[in-house]
Design an enzyme around this catalytic site. Structure first.
Site, PDB file in Angstrom:
ATOM      1  CD1 TRP A 102      -2.179  -2.264   1.601  1.00  0.00           C
ATOM      2  CD2 TRP A 102      -3.004  -1.163  -0.168  1.00  0.00           C
ATOM      3  NE1 TRP A 102      -3.187  -3.028   1.049  1.00  0.00           N
ATOM      4  CE2 TRP A 102      -3.696  -2.384  -0.028  1.00  0.00           C
ATOM      5  CE3 TRP A 102      -3.329  -0.312  -1.227  1.00  0.00           C
ATOM      6  CZ2 TRP A 102      -4.729  -2.762  -0.906  1.00  0.00           C
ATOM      7  CZ3 TRP A 102      -4.354  -0.690  -2.088  1.00  0.00           C
ATOM      8  CH2 TRP A 102      -5.035  -1.904  -1.925  1.00  0.00           C
ATOM      9  CG  ASP A 172      -3.319   3.777   3.954  1.00  0.00           C
ATOM     10  OD1 ASP A 172      -4.355   3.556   4.614  1.00  0.00           O
ATOM     11  OD2 ASP A 172      -3.089   3.275   2.840  1.00  0.00           O
ATOM     12  CE  LYS A 196      -8.846  -3.171   3.400  1.00  0.00           C
ATOM     13  NZ  LYS A 196      -8.054  -2.201   2.674  1.00  0.00           N
TER      14      LYS A 196
HETATM   15  C1  LIG Z   1      -7.448  -1.680   1.503  1.00  0.00           C
HETATM   16  C2  LIG Z   1      -6.377  -0.683   1.618  1.00  0.00           C
HETATM   17  C3  LIG Z   1      -6.242   0.393   0.716  1.00  0.00           C
HETATM   18  C4  LIG Z   1      -7.128   0.548  -0.510  1.00  0.00           C
HETATM   19  O1  LIG Z   1      -8.397   0.894  -0.172  1.00  0.00           O
HETATM   20  P1  LIG Z   1      -9.498   1.184  -1.312  1.00  0.00           P
HETATM   21  O2  LIG Z   1     -10.668   1.555  -0.466  1.00  0.00           O
HETATM   22  O3  LIG Z   1      -9.686  -0.087  -2.062  1.00  0.00           O
HETATM   23  O4  LIG Z   1      -9.026   2.289  -2.156  1.00  0.00           O
HETATM   24  C5  LIG Z   1      -5.248   1.310   0.935  1.00  0.00           C
HETATM   25  N1  LIG Z   1      -4.416   1.202   1.986  1.00  0.00           N
HETATM   26  C6  LIG Z   1      -4.501   0.184   2.870  1.00  0.00           C
HETATM   27  C7  LIG Z   1      -3.545   0.114   4.015  1.00  0.00           C
HETATM   28  C8  LIG Z   1      -5.483  -0.782   2.714  1.00  0.00           C
HETATM   29  O5  LIG Z   1      -5.560  -1.795   3.589  1.00  0.00           O
END
Ligand SMILES: *Cc1c(COP(=O)(O)O)cnc(C)c1O
Length: 361
Positions: A102, A172, A196
Site C-alpha cells: 500500500w 494510511d 477493514k
Molecule cells: C485496503 C487498503 C487500501 C485501498 O483501499 P481502497 O478503499 O480499495 O481504495 C489502501 N491502503 C490500505 C492500508 C489498505 O488496507
C-alpha cells in the site's frame, strides 16, 4: 446456514449486532416509514446520522477540535491522491516510507503531482521488517512524510509513531484505525477506507489537522479540495449515505464494547495467540515478519508444503472459517483479525490449524 468466521482482509467481517440492527431498520428507519438509504442526505434524519457518526468517531479516537473529520467516497486510493493535491505545491518534494504494497500504491497516486522521494523502503527484504528510523533519508523541504501504519498484505505494522520533526506526518490507517488508542496530535493527516476496521466499503474517513487547510495545494477540481469538503460538511455531492450510516453503527458498537482501549486488549490477545500457534507448529506453519513489527490485524502465514494449500482452504471453509486465502502477491494464507473478529473466531482458527497439522504433518 449459521454465520461463519470470516477472515477476509476487506471488505471484512462486521459485528452481528450491527448487521441485525441494519436489517431491522432497513425498511423503516426509526418510524419514518422509509429506509435511511432512501432519504435525502440533506434531510434532518440523515444529517442527524452523519453528525452522530462524527461525534462518535471523535469520542472513539479522542479527536480534538484542531482536526476536521471528513467522510468521503473514493476509497483510500482516492485519499492517497488528495494528499499531494492539497498539501503540496506542484512538483514539490514529498517523502514516502514504503513498508509494503500500500505504500507503493500511495506513491503511484502521488507521482503525477509531487516529486516523490522514497525516504526508506524495506522492499529489498521482502517487506518483512520496517526500515530503521535512523536510516530514513528525509528531505528538509518535504511537504509531508507518508507512512502506511499497517500493511494489510505484508502484515507489517508500525508499533511506534515515528518522529519526523515539523513536517506533517500523513498515515494510511485503513487496516488498523480504531484497533488501539491513537495519539492523533502526532499526525497531519490520517486516512482510512472503512471496509477493514470501521464498517462497509464505500466511505473513507479523513482526519486532517485544521491548519493544513491553509496550504494552497495545487490546481484541482473542487471535488478534490479538502476545503470544499470541509465547507460542505462532506456533502459536496451526494455522499455514500448507506455506508456512512453503517460505519456510524460500528462506531456505536465499538463505544458500547468499551472503546479502543478494550479493542487494544482483545486485538493483542488474538494476535498473540495466533502467532504463538504459528511459531509453535514446529515449522508446519510460518510467518516471516520480524516479531516486533508483526501486524495485529493481518497475519500472513505459509504452510511448509504449498501443495497442502488447497486442502487447507477447502477444509477450513468446510469448518466455517472463510477468507483465509493469502493475497496473490504473497500466496499462502492470511488471517485478518480486525476488531469485529471475535476471540472465539481466532480460537476456532487455531483449533482448526492444530487439527490440520496433526492430520497432514
Ligand atoms: C485496503 C487498503 C487500501 C485501498 O483501499 P481502497 O478503499 O480499495 O481504495 C489502501 N491502503 C490500505 C492500508 C489498505 O488496507
Amino acid at each position: 446456514m449459521p454465520r461463519v468466521f470470516n477472515f477476509s482482509a476487506g471488505p471484512a467481517t462486521l459485528p452481528d449486532v450491527v448487521l441485525e440492527q441494519a436489517r431491522d431498520e432497513l425498511l423503516d428507519w426509526r418510524g419514518v416509514g422509509a429506509s435511511i438509504v432512501e432519504l435525502s442526505h440533506r434531510g434532518k434524519e440523515f444529517m442527524g446520522v452523519a453528525a452522530e457518526a462524527e461525534a462518535d468517531l471523535r469520542r472513539l479516537l479522542s479527536i480534538s477540535d484542531d482536526y476536521v473529520v471528513l467522510f468521503l467516497a473514493g476509497g483510500a486510493t482516492t485519499a492517497q491522491a488528495l494528499v499531494p493535491l492539497n498539501l503540496a505545491s506542484a512538483g514539490q518534494r514529498a517523502d514516502y516510507v514504503v513498508t509494503g504494497h500500500w505504500g507503493k500504491t500511495a506513491i503511484k497516486q502521488a507521482r503525477p503531482y509531487v516529486d516523490v522521494n522514497i525516504a526508506a523502503t524495506s522492499e529489498a527484504g521482502g517487506f518483512r521488517d520496517l526500515p530503521a528510523r535512523a536510516d530514513w533519508q528525509l528531505s528538509p523541504d518535504a511537504a509531508y512524510v507518508h507512512i502506511t501504519a499497517n500493511e494489510t498484505i505484508h502484515g507489517v505494522e508500525f508499533r511506534d509513531i515515528p518522529d519526523v520533526g515539523d513536517v506533517p506526518l500523513v498515515a494510511d490507517f485503513s487496516s488498523s484505525i480504531a484497533s488501539e488508542p491513537l495519539d492523533v496530535s502526532k499526525f497531519g493527516v490520517i486516512y482510512a477506507g472503512a471496509q477493514k476496521n470501521l464498517g462497509p466499503v464505500g466511505v473513507t474517513v479523513v482526519i486532517l489537522r485544521r491548519n493544513l487547510l491553509e496550504r494552497a495545494g495545487q490546481p484541482r477540481a473542487d471535488i478534490f479540495d479538502y476545503r470544499s469538503h470541509v465547507k460542505g460538511e462532506s456533502m459536496l455531492n451526494t455522499p455514500p449515505t448507506w455506508n456512512w450510516y453503517l460505519a456510524g453503527l460500528v462506531f456505536k458498537w465499538m463505544l458500547a464494547e468499551g472503546g479502543v482501549e478494550e479493542f487494544a486488549r482483545r486485538n493483542a490477545r488474538k494476535a498473540a495467540a495466533l502467532y504463538a500457534a504459528i511459531d509453535g507448529s514446529g515449522g508446519f506453519y510460518r510467518n516471516d515478519v520480524a516479531a516486533p513489527v508483526r501486524s495485529r490485524m493481518n497475519v500472513p502465514f505459509f504452510l511448509h508444503d504449498a501443495s497442502l494449500d488447497k486442502a487447507f482452504l477447502a477444509e477450513s471453509e468446510a469448518a466455517g472459517l472463510i477468507g483465509l486465502k493469502g493475497h496473490r502477491a504473497l500466496g499462502g494464507m492470511r488471517a485478518s483479525i480486525y476488531n469485529a473478529m471475535p476471540e472465539a473466531g481466532v480460537r476456532a482458527l487455531i483449533g482448526f490449524m492444530d487439527d490440520f497439522r496433526k492430520r497432514h504433518g
